[in-house]
Scaffold this active site. Structure first.
Site, PDB file in Angstrom:
ATOM      1  N   HIS B 158      63.078  72.416  22.427  1.00  0.00           N
ATOM      2  CA  HIS B 158      63.870  72.420  21.692  1.00  0.00           C
ATOM      3  C   HIS B 158      64.759  73.164  21.280  1.00  0.00           C
ATOM      4  O   HIS B 158      64.974  74.421  21.051  1.00  0.00           O
ATOM      5  CB  HIS B 158      63.306  71.777  20.113  1.00  0.00           C
ATOM      6  CG  HIS B 158      64.634  71.486  19.408  1.00  0.00           C
ATOM      7  ND1 HIS B 158      64.551  70.155  19.304  1.00  0.00           N
ATOM      8  CD2 HIS B 158      64.955  72.103  18.691  1.00  0.00           C
ATOM      9  CE1 HIS B 158      65.224  70.000  18.310  1.00  0.00           C
ATOM     10  NE2 HIS B 158      65.641  71.143  17.883  1.00  0.00           N
ATOM     11  N   SER B 175      65.905  73.790  13.705  1.00  0.00           N
ATOM     12  CA  SER B 175      67.013  72.511  14.048  1.00  0.00           C
ATOM     13  C   SER B 175      67.713  72.558  12.700  1.00  0.00           C
ATOM     14  O   SER B 175      67.612  72.914  11.379  1.00  0.00           O
ATOM     15  CB  SER B 175      65.959  71.361  13.802  1.00  0.00           C
ATOM     16  OG  SER B 175      65.825  69.946  14.058  1.00  0.00           O
ATOM     17  N   LYS B 179      72.552  73.500  17.299  1.00  0.00           N
ATOM     18  CA  LYS B 179      72.498  74.193  18.514  1.00  0.00           C
ATOM     19  C   LYS B 179      73.904  73.007  19.969  1.00  0.00           C
ATOM     20  O   LYS B 179      74.280  73.468  20.601  1.00  0.00           O
ATOM     21  CB  LYS B 179      71.394  74.066  19.278  1.00  0.00           C
ATOM     22  CG  LYS B 179      70.770  75.083  18.814  1.00  0.00           C
ATOM     23  CD  LYS B 179      69.059  74.926  19.336  1.00  0.00           C
ATOM     24  CE  LYS B 179      68.140  74.224  19.177  1.00  0.00           C
ATOM     25  NZ  LYS B 179      68.283  73.619  17.368  1.00  0.00           N
ATOM     26  N   ASP B 197      68.726  68.998  23.388  1.00  0.00           N
ATOM     27  CA  ASP B 197      67.187  68.472  22.723  1.00  0.00           C
ATOM     28  C   ASP B 197      66.083  68.987  23.524  1.00  0.00           C
ATOM     29  O   ASP B 197      65.332  70.209  22.546  1.00  0.00           O
ATOM     30  CB  ASP B 197      67.637  67.069  22.406  1.00  0.00           C
ATOM     31  CG  ASP B 197      67.736  67.569  21.131  1.00  0.00           C
ATOM     32  OD1 ASP B 197      67.893  68.572  19.718  1.00  0.00           O
ATOM     33  OD2 ASP B 197      68.328  66.111  20.188  1.00  0.00           O
ATOM     34  N   ARG B 263      72.811  97.135  18.180  1.00  0.00           N
ATOM     35  CA  ARG B 263      74.515  97.487  17.888  1.00  0.00           C
ATOM     36  C   ARG B 263      75.189  98.275  18.641  1.00  0.00           C
ATOM     37  O   ARG B 263      75.819  98.470  19.651  1.00  0.00           O
ATOM     38  CB  ARG B 263      74.367  98.786  17.046  1.00  0.00           C
ATOM     39  CG  ARG B 263      74.253  98.326  14.893  1.00  0.00           C
ATOM     40  CD  ARG B 263      74.725  97.418  15.110  1.00  0.00           C
ATOM     41  NE  ARG B 263      76.104  97.842  14.584  1.00  0.00           N
ATOM     42  CZ  ARG B 263      76.981  97.932  13.451  1.00  0.00           C
ATOM     43  NH1 ARG B 263      75.972  97.731  12.392  1.00  0.00           N
ATOM     44  NH2 ARG B 263      77.594  98.427  13.385  1.00  0.00           N
TER      45      ARG B 263
END
Lengths: 88, 348
Positions: B158, B175, B179, B197, B263
């Site tokens: 997903h 979700s 995205k 998706d 970093r």
């Protein structure tokens, strides 16, 4: 505000590994953290800033803390310097 | 919260255990110019389980120990000519022994016509025989690749999958974290959407992950508060592609002040997907951070590394050199050190 002068004790100086750990420690605290070397002041939470110092063994730097948790930050960071970044 | 690497590792893998000879023939007939020689549908319900092929030279010569008869059998010039030069009695004996094994199918290359005897035995035993004009090595390579793809494990992830400057970036995250919006933003900037998706990931060979959308959903996308859009019709053909090698996984996370993020980029992480390790980037997001631009930089920096330039490493080495140099001339003449040697007017 707290100011404290420390000496770099480990042989390799403040190279990339200790620099990255230093900024991670500093970023945990709300207080501002500056490192002063040769009169220049850089932000101690910036990796590029810390690396640009190229602090070698034996050189002295001044650490400056300012904020609500300055004493805690100072204690941990000074310790990190005194222990030679865990390299001695 | 469970670590995302563990979550992906535990995803259910879908793996076809086998395909039927009929499926193989239908998929291969146009691609690899296969023609069926045997009559009717006999043997088409046979099963192919092995992604490897076999050239049964030794089996035809009579040595059938370790004969991997359950693989697709390929007869090239060598096998055909060997059979041809045998005396009729020996040939019959060789073929009888050969056809006593339950093979899924036989492919003959170079358009070599099999003998009537060969065909009548194949028909009787119900072993489909196909013929192709392609040369043996090429044909074997194609079939291997096809079977490898068909029988390799797959998972559905997903996430959003975008080709950014030619680098396949898989965006993962909970979700509603954004995205699809990032994928859309990247498309707007000229990059190409592969899937949103539901991204189907499969392993190609041993070390390559390929990603694509499902046949049905392809380039449809849901934008919260807007509904479903079709990226292909909105942006046109330039905005999409059908499949892409997945090279990086970017995990979008809410910025967590208690968590540590890299970093320097020297301590890079990888993630195991279907047994393939690819670089894994934890990207903290917070308001005002332009994830799209950062995604482009991720792709470009990946390309730099790929072409041998690792910025983090180079700066780190320069720093070490500088420290060493300073440590050497300890009693240095310069009391006061400047970061820049001499600013000489307004020159370049």
């Amino acid at each position: 505000m707290i100011e404290k002068t420390v000496t770099i004790v480990n042989k390799a100086g403040m190279h990339t590994r200790p620099a990255s750990i230093l900024v991670k420690i500093a970023s945990k605290y709300k207080s501002d953290f500056y490192i002063i070397k040769n009169g220049f002041q850089i932000n101690g939470k910036s990796i590029i800033g810390v690396m640009s110092l190229a602090a070698e063994q034996g050189s002295e730097v001044t650490l400056k803390f300012e904020g609500p948790d300055e004493s805690k930050a100072c204690a941990e960071i000074v310790k990190f310097f005194e222990e030679g970044f865990g390299e001695i | 919260m469970k670590d995302v690497k563990k979550v992906i590792k535990d995803f259910k893998q879908v793996e076809k255990e086998s395909i039927t000879v009929e499926f193989f023939f239908n998929a291969a007939k146009e691609r690899f110019k296969l023609t069926k020689l045997t009559e009717g549908d006999k043997g088409l319900d046979g099963i192919i389980r092995d992604k490897h092929i076999h050239r049964p030279g030794l089996a035809l010569a009579g040595y059938t120990e370790l004969f991997t008869f359950d693989r697709v059998q390929i007869l090239g010039n060598t096998e055909v000519r060997y059979l041809r030069q045998l005396s009729p009695e020996l040939r019959t004996r060789a073929l009888k022994k050969f056809f006593s094994f339950r093979m899924p199918c036989i492919c003959i290359t170079f358009n070599n016509k099999p003998t009537e005897e060969f065909m009548s035995m194949a028909n009787k035993k119900g072993v489909p025989v196909f013929i192709t004009p392609l040369e043996t090595t090429r044909f074997a390579y194609f079939i291997n690749d096809f079977l490898d793809d068909q029988l390799s494990p797959q998972i559905a992830i997903h996430g959003s999958f975008v080709d950014v400057y030619g680098v396949g970036i898989l965006f993962y995250g909970r979700s509603g974290i954004g995205k699809s919006e990032i994928a859309l933003d990247l498309v707007e900037r000229g990059h190409r959407l592969v899937a949103d998706d539901v991204v189907m990931i499969s392993r190609k060979g041993d070390g390559i992950l390929m990603g694509t959308g499902t046949e049905l959903v392809k380039h449809f996308m849901e934008i919260r508060g807007l509904g479903i859009i079709d990226v292909k019709s909105v942006f046109g053909i330039r905005a999409i592609r059908f499949q892409k090698r997945a090279e990086l996984l970017v995990n979008l996370e809410e910025w967590d002040p208690k968590k540590e993020y890299t970093r320097t980029g020297l301590d890079s992480e990888t993630i195991d997907i279907l047994g393939v390790e690819i670089p894994f980037i934890r990207l903290p997001i917070f308001p005002g951070k332009n994830i799209t631009v950062i995604s482009e930089i991720i792709a470009l920096n990946y390309l730099c590394k790929h072409y041998g330039y690792d910025a983090a490493k180079i700066l780190s080495e320069k720093l070490e050199q500088a420290i060493r140099r300073k440590a050497k001339d300890k009693d240095g003449k310069l009391e006061f050190e400047r970061a820049v040697e001499y600013l000489e007017h307004d020159f370049e």
